[in-house]
Design an enzyme around this catalytic site. Structure first.
Site, PDB file in Angstrom:
ATOM      1  CG  HIS A  99       1.182   0.734  -7.942  1.00 14.43           C
ATOM      2  ND1 HIS A  99       0.661  -0.264  -8.428  1.00 14.43           N
ATOM      3  CD2 HIS A  99       2.606   1.002  -8.577  1.00 14.43           C
ATOM      4  CE1 HIS A  99       1.441  -1.074  -8.921  1.00 14.43           C
ATOM      5  NE2 HIS A  99       2.729  -0.212  -9.225  1.00 14.43           N
ATOM      6  CG  HIS A 101       5.960   3.909  -9.610  1.00  9.76           C
ATOM      7  ND1 HIS A 101       6.787   2.990  -8.914  1.00  9.76           N
ATOM      8  CD2 HIS A 101       5.342   3.073 -10.258  1.00  9.76           C
ATOM      9  CE1 HIS A 101       6.671   1.936  -9.171  1.00  9.76           C
ATOM     10  NE2 HIS A 101       5.559   1.825 -10.054  1.00  9.76           N
TER      11      HIS A 101
HETATM   12  P1  AMP Z   1       4.706  -1.536 -10.787  1.00  6.53           P
HETATM   13  O1  AMP Z   1       6.305  -2.474 -11.531  1.00  6.53           O
HETATM   14  O2  AMP Z   1       4.625  -0.504 -11.389  1.00  6.53           O
HETATM   15  O3  AMP Z   1       3.786  -2.559 -10.604  1.00  6.53           O
HETATM   16  O4  AMP Z   1       5.579  -1.568  -9.142  1.00  6.53           O
HETATM   17  C1  AMP Z   1       5.242  -2.164  -8.187  1.00  6.53           C
HETATM   18  C2  AMP Z   1       6.237  -1.594  -7.040  1.00  6.53           C
HETATM   19  O5  AMP Z   1       5.799  -2.046  -5.797  1.00  6.53           O
HETATM   20  C3  AMP Z   1       7.731  -1.897  -7.129  1.00  6.53           C
HETATM   21  O6  AMP Z   1       8.448  -0.776  -7.618  1.00  6.53           O
HETATM   22  C4  AMP Z   1       8.091  -2.612  -6.079  1.00  6.53           C
HETATM   23  O7  AMP Z   1       9.251  -2.427  -5.465  1.00  6.53           O
HETATM   24  C5  AMP Z   1       6.981  -2.328  -5.006  1.00  6.53           C
HETATM   25  N1  AMP Z   1       6.591  -3.025  -3.768  1.00  6.53           N
HETATM   26  C6  AMP Z   1       6.390  -4.288  -3.920  1.00  6.53           C
HETATM   27  N2  AMP Z   1       6.290  -4.948  -2.645  1.00  6.53           N
HETATM   28  C7  AMP Z   1       6.087  -3.736  -1.843  1.00  6.53           C
HETATM   29  C8  AMP Z   1       5.939  -3.610  -0.537  1.00  6.53           C
HETATM   30  N3  AMP Z   1       5.614  -4.373   0.541  1.00  6.53           N
HETATM   31  N4  AMP Z   1       6.207  -2.207   0.074  1.00  6.53           N
HETATM   32  C9  AMP Z   1       6.662  -1.333  -0.722  1.00  6.53           C
HETATM   33  N5  AMP Z   1       6.791  -1.301  -1.911  1.00  6.53           N
HETATM   34  C10 AMP Z   1       6.697  -2.553  -2.563  1.00  6.53           C
END
Ligand code: AMP
Ligand code: ZN
Length: 137
Positions: A99, A101
């Site tokens: 993903h 950001h």
């Molecule tokens: P990372 O630390 O780069 O792996 O980011 C993962 C991101 O996913 C975090 O910023 C979380 O807030 C986000 N996240 C986790 N579960 C969900 C969800 N169900 N819907 C939207 N965002 C999510």
């Protein structure tokens, strides 16, 4: 992958706040909203992170980024945008489905602080490191 939360979002088994979708990519609001409009852009096909994607799969993902970022900037009247991608735990990855950001920026108090710990340049060490790392194209 059935135990992947983003695959479940893509499949529609878990709700999400979608902002963009096409045949290969989905973009939805990050639940934590570090800044207003904080969005995650994910490939519909499961990959753990960029470190396991090839050029074709990652190109398809990155090709969508400018359009989504520009739309967010325009609609939110953002002053700028940080685009961040974490790969593996050591880099802060917590969800193991690739993903990107998108973090719209408004001012210094908008919720995001990124600080690079800089060092004085050591040009000899830089030259040696570049030589060790260089692999051409
Ligand atoms: P990372 O630390 O780069 O792996 O980011 C993962 C991101 O996913 C975090 O910023 C979380 O807030 C986000 N996240 C986790 N579960 C969900 C969800 N169900 N819907 C939207 N965002 C999510
Ligand atoms: Zn997945």
């Amino acid at each position: 992958m059935s135990d992947c939360i983003f695959c479940q979002i893509i499949a529609g088994h878990i709700p999400s706040s979608k902002v963009y979708e096409d045949e290969e990519v989905l973009a939805f609001l990050d639940i934590t909203q570090v800044t207003k409009g904080h969005t995650l852009v994910v490939p519909k096909k499961h990959y753990r992170n960029i470190l396991e994607m090839d050029g074709q799969a990652s190109s398809a993902l990155f090709a969508r980024i400018p359009k989504i970022a520009q739309q967010l900037q325009k609609k939110l009247d953002a002053k700028g945008m940080n685009i961040i991608n974490n790969n593996e735990e050591a880099a802060g990855q917590t969800v193991f489905h690739t993903h990107i950001h998108l973090l719209p920026r408004f001012d210094e108090q908008d919720g995001l602080k990124i600080k690079f710990e800089t060092q004085e340049p050591d040009f000899t060490a830089l030259a040696q490191l570049a030589q060790d790392l260089y692999f051409g194209g």
